[in-house]
Design a protein around this motif. Sequence first.
Motif, short mmCIF file in Angstrom:
data_model
loop_
_atom_site.label_atom_id
_atom_site.label_comp_id
_atom_site.label_asym_id
_atom_site.label_seq_id
_atom_site.Cartn_x
_atom_site.Cartn_y
_atom_site.Cartn_z
N LYS A 93 0.68 13.66 -6.91
CA LYS A 93 1.94 13.00 -6.52
C LYS A 93 2.20 11.71 -7.31
CE LYS A 93 2.54 15.98 -3.11
NZ LYS A 93 2.13 15.78 -1.73
N ILE A 94 1.38 11.43 -8.31
CA ILE A 94 1.55 10.13 -8.99
C ILE A 94 2.77 10.07 -9.91
CG2 ILE A 94 -0.89 9.46 -8.84
CD1 ILE A 94 -1.13 10.19 -11.85
N ASP A 95 3.45 11.20 -10.05
CA ASP A 95 4.69 11.17 -10.83
C ASP A 95 5.90 10.82 -9.96
OD1 ASP A 95 4.65 13.47 -9.33
OD2 ASP A 95 5.36 14.78 -10.93
N ARG A 96 5.63 10.46 -8.68
CA ARG A 96 6.74 10.11 -7.77
C ARG A 96 6.63 8.67 -7.29
NH1 ARG A 96 5.93 15.85 -4.74
NH2 ARG A 96 5.20 16.67 -6.72
N GLU A 154 -8.44 21.78 -6.48
CA GLU A 154 -8.06 22.65 -5.37
C GLU A 154 -6.78 22.12 -4.70
OE1 GLU A 154 -10.82 20.90 -5.77
OE2 GLU A 154 -12.64 22.08 -5.38
N ARG A 155 -6.57 20.80 -4.74
CA ARG A 155 -5.41 20.16 -4.12
C ARG A 155 -4.33 19.82 -5.14
NH1 ARG A 155 -6.83 14.19 -2.61
NH2 ARG A 155 -6.59 14.11 -4.87
N ASP A 189 -1.25 -10.13 4.31
CA ASP A 189 -0.10 -9.43 4.86
C ASP A 189 -0.05 -8.05 4.19
OD1 ASP A 189 0.92 -11.50 6.53
OD2 ASP A 189 1.57 -12.55 4.72
N VAL A 190 0.34 -7.05 4.94
CA VAL A 190 0.34 -5.68 4.43
C VAL A 190 1.72 -5.05 4.61
CG1 VAL A 190 -0.51 -3.35 5.00
CG2 VAL A 190 -2.14 -5.23 4.73
N VAL A 191 2.22 -4.44 3.55
CA VAL A 191 3.45 -3.62 3.63
C VAL A 191 3.04 -2.22 3.18
CG1 VAL A 191 5.83 -3.34 2.92
CG2 VAL A 191 4.88 -5.65 3.16
N ILE A 192 3.12 -1.26 4.08
CA ILE A 192 2.53 0.06 3.83
C ILE A 192 3.58 1.17 3.90
CG2 ILE A 192 1.78 0.30 6.27
CD1 ILE A 192 -0.81 1.67 5.06
N ALA A 193 3.41 2.18 3.05
CA ALA A 193 4.40 3.25 2.95
C ALA A 193 3.72 4.62 2.84
CB ALA A 193 5.26 3.05 1.71
N ASN A 194 4.41 5.63 3.33
CA ASN A 194 3.99 7.02 3.07
C ASN A 194 5.16 7.75 2.44
OD1 ASN A 194 5.71 7.49 5.20
ND2 ASN A 194 4.14 8.25 6.60
N SER A 195 5.13 9.08 2.42
CA SER A 195 6.26 9.80 1.80
C SER A 195 7.35 10.13 2.80
CB SER A 195 5.76 11.08 1.11
OG SER A 195 5.49 12.08 2.07
N ARG A 196 6.99 10.11 4.10
CA ARG A 196 7.96 10.61 5.10
C ARG A 196 8.88 9.54 5.66
NH1 ARG A 196 3.88 12.58 9.08
NH2 ARG A 196 2.55 11.30 7.75
N ILE A 213 0.86 -1.19 0.00
CA ILE A 213 0.00 0.00 0.00
C ILE A 213 0.90 1.23 0.00
CG2 ILE A 213 -1.87 1.24 1.15
CD1 ILE A 213 -2.79 -1.33 2.44
N ILE A 214 0.80 2.01 -1.06
CA ILE A 214 1.58 3.25 -1.18
C ILE A 214 0.65 4.40 -0.89
CG2 ILE A 214 2.98 4.69 -2.69
CD1 ILE A 214 3.84 2.18 -4.18
N GLY A 215 0.85 5.03 0.27
CA GLY A 215 -0.07 6.03 0.79
C GLY A 215 -0.71 5.46 2.04
#
Length: 213
Positions: A72-75, A95-96, A26-33, A6-8
């Motif tokens: 952010k989908i270009d990253r 707006e975002r 099973d879950v492997v999850i990521a954010n940007s930080r 999961i990205i985000g």
Amino acid sequence: MTTLGIIGAGHIGSQVARVAVANGYDVVIANSRGPETLADLVAELGPKATAATAAEAADAGDVVVVTVPLGKIDRLPVEQLAGKIVLDTNNYYFERDGHIEALDKGETTTSELLQRELPTSRIAKAFNHILAADITTDGAPAGTPDRRALATAGGDAEAVEFVTRFYDEAGFDTVNIGPLSESWRVERDRPAYVVRQNAAELEANLAIANRVP
Ligand SMILES: NC(=O)c1ccc[n+]([C@@H]2O[C@H](COP(=O)([O-])OP(=O)(O)OC[C@H]3O[C@@H](n4cnc5c(N)ncnc54)[C@H](OP(=O)(O)O)[C@@H]3O)[C@@H](O)[C@H]2O)c1
């Protein structure tokens, strides 16, 4: 057992992680930080979940959910997502995300924009027209009268099949819109967007949608 990358890890990513763990994934999850900032979430999710970088989550996932803001989908880790089934929860909020002319003019869809970034990934739309909070509270067993339905779209049969199974496990019926190019029918400001509807109601709302809302 299937591993879901999961990205985000925001509103939607954390909720998809909760239903995935509840259903034995099973879950492997990521954010940007960075993974260290996800300690509370993985502690809540328990031993079936780990935090990672986006590239690691993409690499680990048999199937990967991309649930970051559209701007952010270009990253994304393109190489690690190559050839994989990717679930796309994206919506367009100018707006975002800033104005995207092709979306404003109804010439493309958010999923096709993701496909352009991930040319060999097998993309299917998922969980884009339900409020995050409802993902863990509005599901019901198969066969429940008036069960809530969610839409998917995508040209890859296995990707659509995965979404259909995952929705069912999460407690939702599926309506398949067809190819990604038709997924505008369930984008923001269309009748099917973020309202509770059963499969018949969702099909009717998809049918009356206008290309430019
Ligand atoms: N909220 C809803 O009810 C809802 C419903 C349906 C669909 N959606 C759509 O689903 C998408 C996600 O929405 P959301 O509400 O979950 O957003 P959110 O709460 O703002 O969370 C976004 C997540 O994406 C992460 N992120 C951003 N750029 C990244 C990158 N390059 N690599 C890895 N992670 C990255 C952020 O990490 P950091 O915090 O570390 O920056 C954050 O964890 C959006 O397109 C949204 O429109 C939302």
